[in-house]
Design a protein around this motif. Structure first.
Motif, short mmCIF file in Angstrom:
data_model
loop_
_atom_site.label_atom_id
_atom_site.label_comp_id
_atom_site.label_asym_id
_atom_site.label_seq_id
_atom_site.Cartn_x
_atom_site.Cartn_y
_atom_site.Cartn_z
N GLY A 1 66.22 -26.30 46.57
CA GLY A 1 65.86 -25.35 45.53
C GLY A 1 64.39 -24.98 45.53
N ASN A 2 63.52 -25.99 45.52
CA ASN A 2 62.08 -25.73 45.55
C ASN A 2 61.68 -25.03 46.84
N TRP A 3 62.25 -25.51 47.94
CA TRP A 3 61.93 -24.90 49.23
C TRP A 3 62.28 -23.41 49.22
N ALA A 4 63.46 -23.08 48.68
CA ALA A 4 63.90 -21.68 48.68
C ALA A 4 62.93 -20.79 47.89
N LEU A 5 62.45 -21.29 46.75
CA LEU A 5 61.48 -20.51 45.96
C LEU A 5 60.20 -20.27 46.75
N PHE A 6 59.66 -21.31 47.36
CA PHE A 6 58.42 -21.18 48.11
C PHE A 6 58.61 -20.31 49.35
N PHE A 7 59.72 -20.50 50.06
CA PHE A 7 59.97 -19.71 51.26
C PHE A 7 60.16 -18.24 50.91
N ALA A 8 60.94 -17.96 49.87
CA ALA A 8 61.16 -16.57 49.45
C ALA A 8 59.85 -15.91 49.03
N ALA B 1 58.25 -12.72 50.79
CA ALA B 1 57.91 -11.54 49.97
C ALA B 1 56.46 -11.14 50.18
N ALA B 2 55.57 -12.13 50.25
CA ALA B 2 54.15 -11.83 50.47
C ALA B 2 53.95 -11.19 51.85
N LEU B 3 54.63 -11.71 52.85
CA LEU B 3 54.53 -11.13 54.18
C LEU B 3 55.09 -9.71 54.19
#
Length: 117
Positions: free
Chosen positions: A95-102, A106-108
């Motif tokens: 869950g935490n990983w998905a938030l950070f990865f997304a 998005a920033a990229l």
């Protein structure tokens, strides 16, 4: 388009900057995560520094667009590595990983769309 790019970039910078602080102040959460992934605790300051540099690089991208692009790309790679570390030990708590990865993706994406297209 600038408003979307700026909002996503600033949000991402704040998120990754706060995560880097958690790593660099010696909080137990990152240490427990490294223990769970069977990685050495000596990596905590290195990972925290990488997050801090990514956060600062995103902000620096407002002045030097290529810096922001490289920082966002590096953060995507950082979290791709984090996924591999999770999967290597069979962890399915993503869950935490998905938030950070997304957020990194998005920033990229926002950076590429605003500066390069």
């Amino acid at each position: 388009m600038f408003a979307a790019h700026a909002t996503i970039t600033i949000f991402a910078s704040l998120l990754f900057g706060s995560a880097s602080i958690v790593y660099l102040i010696g909080h137990e959460f990152p240490k427990a995560q490294l223990d769970m992934k069977r990685l050495p605790r000596s990596w905590v300051p290195v990972l925290g520094t990488m997050l801090a540099l990514g956060s600062l690089g995103l902000l620096g991208g407002f002045a030097i667009p290529m810096l922001g692009t490289l920082a966002a790309y590096s953060l995507v790679l950082y979290f791709a590595g984090a996924l591999l570390a999770h999967l290597r030990v069979g962890s399915r708590k993503l869950g935490n990983w998905a938030l950070f990865f997304a957020t990194a993706v998005a920033a990229l994406g926002a950076n590429l769309l605003y500066h390069w297209w």
